[in-house]
Write a protein that holds these residues in place. Structure first.
Motif, PDB file in Angstrom:
ATOM      1  N   LEU A 109      39.538  -8.594  62.422  1.00 30.70           N
ATOM      2  CA  LEU A 109      38.362  -9.214  63.037  1.00 30.70           C
ATOM      3  C   LEU A 109      37.242  -9.295  62.017  1.00 30.70           C
ATOM      4  O   LEU A 109      37.127  -8.430  61.142  1.00 30.70           O
ATOM      5  CB  LEU A 109      37.888  -8.396  64.250  1.00 30.70           C
ATOM      6  CG  LEU A 109      38.811  -8.382  65.469  1.00 30.70           C
ATOM      7  CD1 LEU A 109      38.312  -7.380  66.504  1.00 30.70           C
ATOM      8  CD2 LEU A 109      38.935  -9.768  66.090  1.00 30.70           C
ATOM      9  N   VAL A 110      36.419 -10.320  62.138  1.00 32.49           N
ATOM     10  CA  VAL A 110      35.295 -10.507  61.224  1.00 32.49           C
ATOM     11  C   VAL A 110      34.021 -10.566  62.055  1.00 32.49           C
ATOM     12  O   VAL A 110      33.865 -11.449  62.903  1.00 32.49           O
ATOM     13  CB  VAL A 110      35.487 -11.823  60.415  1.00 32.49           C
ATOM     14  CG1 VAL A 110      34.237 -12.130  59.607  1.00 32.49           C
ATOM     15  CG2 VAL A 110      36.710 -11.703  59.505  1.00 32.49           C
ATOM     16  N   PHE A 111      33.142  -9.606  61.815  1.00 31.02           N
ATOM     17  CA  PHE A 111      31.894  -9.520  62.568  1.00 31.02           C
ATOM     18  C   PHE A 111      30.796 -10.292  61.836  1.00 31.02           C
ATOM     19  O   PHE A 111      30.515 -10.026  60.667  1.00 31.02           O
ATOM     20  CB  PHE A 111      31.465  -8.046  62.715  1.00 31.02           C
ATOM     21  CG  PHE A 111      32.176  -7.294  63.801  1.00 31.02           C
ATOM     22  CD1 PHE A 111      33.560  -7.139  63.781  1.00 31.02           C
ATOM     23  CD2 PHE A 111      31.469  -6.722  64.851  1.00 31.02           C
ATOM     24  CE1 PHE A 111      34.218  -6.443  64.783  1.00 31.02           C
ATOM     25  CE2 PHE A 111      32.110  -6.010  65.857  1.00 31.02           C
ATOM     26  CZ  PHE A 111      33.489  -5.873  65.819  1.00 31.02           C
ATOM     27  N   VAL A 112      30.182 -11.228  62.548  1.00 24.49           N
ATOM     28  CA  VAL A 112      29.060 -11.994  61.990  1.00 24.49           C
ATOM     29  C   VAL A 112      27.810 -11.619  62.782  1.00 24.49           C
ATOM     30  O   VAL A 112      27.841 -11.627  64.011  1.00 24.49           O
ATOM     31  CB  VAL A 112      29.322 -13.511  62.108  1.00 24.49           C
ATOM     32  CG1 VAL A 112      28.150 -14.301  61.535  1.00 24.49           C
ATOM     33  CG2 VAL A 112      30.613 -13.890  61.393  1.00 24.49           C
ATOM     34  N   HIS A 113      26.752 -11.304  62.088  1.00 19.29           N
ATOM     35  CA  HIS A 113      25.511 -10.939  62.773  1.00 19.29           C
ATOM     36  C   HIS A 113      24.954 -12.209  63.406  1.00 19.29           C
ATOM     37  O   HIS A 113      24.358 -13.069  62.730  1.00 19.29           O
ATOM     38  CB  HIS A 113      24.518 -10.340  61.781  1.00 19.29           C
ATOM     39  CG  HIS A 113      23.349  -9.680  62.445  1.00 19.29           C
ATOM     40  ND1 HIS A 113      22.042  -9.896  62.053  1.00 19.29           N
ATOM     41  CD2 HIS A 113      23.289  -8.820  63.489  1.00 19.29           C
ATOM     42  CE1 HIS A 113      21.254  -9.191  62.836  1.00 19.29           C
ATOM     43  NE2 HIS A 113      21.967  -8.526  63.698  1.00 19.29           N
ATOM     44  N   ALA A 114      25.188 -12.352  64.680  1.00 15.27           N
ATOM     45  CA  ALA A 114      24.862 -13.610  65.346  1.00 15.27           C
ATOM     46  C   ALA A 114      24.839 -13.382  66.850  1.00 15.27           C
ATOM     47  O   ALA A 114      25.511 -12.485  67.363  1.00 15.27           O
ATOM     48  CB  ALA A 114      25.921 -14.674  65.016  1.00 15.27           C
ATOM     49  N   SER A 150      27.189 -12.038  73.275  1.00 18.15           N
ATOM     50  CA  SER A 150      26.523 -11.003  72.493  1.00 18.15           C
ATOM     51  C   SER A 150      25.185 -11.512  71.997  1.00 18.15           C
ATOM     52  O   SER A 150      25.000 -12.719  71.838  1.00 18.15           O
ATOM     53  CB  SER A 150      27.374 -10.618  71.269  1.00 18.15           C
ATOM     54  OG  SER A 150      26.755  -9.557  70.548  1.00 18.15           O
ATOM     55  N   ASP A 151      24.253 -10.603  71.744  1.00 19.64           N
ATOM     56  CA  ASP A 151      23.065 -11.006  70.999  1.00 19.64           C
ATOM     57  C   ASP A 151      23.039 -10.283  69.646  1.00 19.64           C
ATOM     58  O   ASP A 151      22.025 -10.303  68.946  1.00 19.64           O
ATOM     59  CB  ASP A 151      21.766 -10.717  71.778  1.00 19.64           C
ATOM     60  CG  ASP A 151      21.287  -9.291  71.651  1.00 19.64           C
ATOM     61  OD1 ASP A 151      20.073  -9.069  71.675  1.00 19.64           O
ATOM     62  OD2 ASP A 151      22.148  -8.393  71.522  1.00 19.64           O
ATOM     63  N   GLU A 152      24.185  -9.724  69.273  1.00 18.56           N
ATOM     64  CA  GLU A 152      24.209  -8.971  68.014  1.00 18.56           C
ATOM     65  C   GLU A 152      25.333  -9.412  67.070  1.00 18.56           C
ATOM     66  O   GLU A 152      25.103  -9.616  65.892  1.00 18.56           O
ATOM     67  CB  GLU A 152      24.339  -7.486  68.318  1.00 18.56           C
ATOM     68  CG  GLU A 152      24.113  -6.618  67.099  1.00 18.56           C
ATOM     69  CD  GLU A 152      23.835  -5.188  67.443  1.00 18.56           C
ATOM     70  OE1 GLU A 152      23.945  -4.806  68.622  1.00 18.56           O
ATOM     71  OE2 GLU A 152      23.506  -4.433  66.509  1.00 18.56           O
TER      72      GLU A 152
END
Lengths: 275, 173
Positions: A109-114, A150-152
């Protein structure tokens, strides 16, 4: 780590979230539930004793026998994270640390701050730094009928689909932030992974209208990469997921004014793509 | 005394992750943690830097490929942009435009041919994450791995770091 292992821990538990195994141990069993409550969303108990990261929490407080006030101590594996008399601070640090660790190491998984919401079967992804207005725009989109993801973090898989990360929405106040449960905005958060329909890089500026320009796919990927947590540790995975994400999704960039108008414009844009 | 001709450019291939995205090329530099987006024409120039073809020959081939004029000066600008991005093996001699007007004209032709190299620094994990309050940052002892550059919420433009701080981490540029 051996020194920590030799201490007498009264209680512990293993959790798994987004494929990452977290072990928590403490000298006070009664705080274990609180520690579990600050773990990332979707966290479940895991069997077994193997963990990718062990958080060790020694609760201090006043020792009436010796008239001494002991610090609360928090370790991540062998590394000290906190030494404080404020237990709330310890839990805030624990939450922050585990969230970042999971975002950096979650397998596949790749987490993007978004921020991320869903609209008619597709995700709208809103990358941006803290204080760029993401949470406000996410809240406006949810109030307009979109589904909260999400807001994060927009959590991308290798196919570029967005998975939910439904933490509480962080609403800025004059004195700090306030956690707002997603259900308070209306409806339940999303549950299934969705393809990306639109990426909007929209930093707030007062008294402007949302008139974005469309970026090329390559430049759109760079915009997302600038907010991608595991960009340096897994660049090939990151680029692959981002490329899949923008494959059929336009990336728009511009300044935006009030969140309500911008939210309506984004939803209209996505609807127009179907026409 | 005549100047020796510069070596023909050679594209760097090691420690790079390359991804094709439509007609653009994304290159991630594993050494420097920088990412670059090459336009189709810039990527063509890069791919043809084989260490044996000089700028004049590259320009001639590029012109035949695009079906329009591509002069040596334009290719030199493209090569300098690639060199600046560290995508060539060797540094290049400085560009010497005959005049400011000549340089402006060359840059116009570069733009018309769609030669662009856009670069960013890839963020460290903490830099791409949610911001941290100054109080939370200063709760970490100096040297703690959490002082990895997470942006500070309440101090604009500063990041939670170890360097330049005392016994604890601090919000620093």
């Amino acid at each position: 780590m051996e020194k920590l292992d030799r201490l007498g821990w009264a209680a512990g538990l293993n959790l798994v979230t987004y494929g990452v195994r977290i072990g928590i141990r403490t000298n006070r069993p009664e705080i274990l539930e609180r520690a579990a409550s600050v773990m990332p969303p979707g966290c479940t108990r895991a069997a077994g004793r193997v963990a990718d990261r062990i958080l060790s929490l020694t609760v201090g407080g006043r020792d009436s026998n010796r008239n001494v006030r002991r610090f609360h101590l928090l370790y991540s594996d062998a590394l000290p994270l906190a030494r404080t008399h404020d237990l709330d601070e310890v839990f805030a640090l624990l939450e922050d640390h585990v969230k970042l660790y999971v975002a950096e190491t979650a397998p596949r998984l790749v987490f993007v701050h978004a921020g991320a919401v869903a609209w008619r079967g597709r995700a709208i992804v809103l990358p941006g730094l803290s204080y760029s207005g993401k949470s406000t725009l996410v809240a406006a989109l949810v109030k307009a009928g979109a589904t909260y993801y999400s807001d994060e973090y927009a959590v991308l898989d290798a196919r570029g689909r967005v998975h939910p990360f439904p933490c509480a929405l962080q609403e800025r106040t004059e004195t700090g932030t306030r956690a707002v449960p997603p259900t308070a905005l209306g409806g339940a958060p999303g549950a299934r992974p969705l393809p990306v329909g639109l990426v909007a890089v929209a930093a707030y500026a007062p008294h402007v209208s949302w008139r974005p320009r469309r970026l090329s796919p390559g430049r759109g990927i760079l915009e997302l990469l600038a907010h991608t947590v595991p960009a340096r540790v897994r660049p090939k995975d990151a680029l692959g997921a981002l490329r899949s994400a923008v494959f059929a999704a336009p990336v728009l960039k511009g300044q935006r004014g009030e969140a309500v108008e911008t939210a309506a414009a984004l939803l209209r844009t996505l609807d127009a793509m179907d026409d | 005394m005549s100047e020796s001709r510069p070596k023909p450019p050679r594209a760097r291939r090691r420690d790079l992750v390359v991804e094709q995205v439509a007609d653009e090329t994304l290159v991630y530099d594993l050494e420097r943690h920088r990412a670059h987006c090459l336009s189709a024409t810039a990527a063509w120039v890069w791919r043809h830097c084989d260490g044996a073809t000089d700028a004049a020959a590259l320009a001639a081939r590029l012109g035949r490929t695009l079906g329009r004029d591509a002069d040596e000066e334009v290719v030199r600008v493209a090569l300098h942009r690639l060199a600046r991005a560290r995508l060539l093996e060797d540094p290049l001699p400085p560009l010497r435009a005959r005049s400011l007007r000549s340089r402006r004209e060359a840059l116009k032709r570069v733009a018309l041919l769609g030669i662009s190299v856009l670069s960013i620094a890839a963020p460290a994990a903490g830099q791409a994450a949610t911001c941290i309050t100054r109080a939370a940052c200063e709760a970490f002892p100096n040297g703690n791995p959490r002082c990895t550059g997470q942006p500070c919420c309440d101090v604009a433009g500063k990041f939670c770091r170890s360097q330049g701080c005392g016994q604890t981490c601090c919000c620093h540029v």
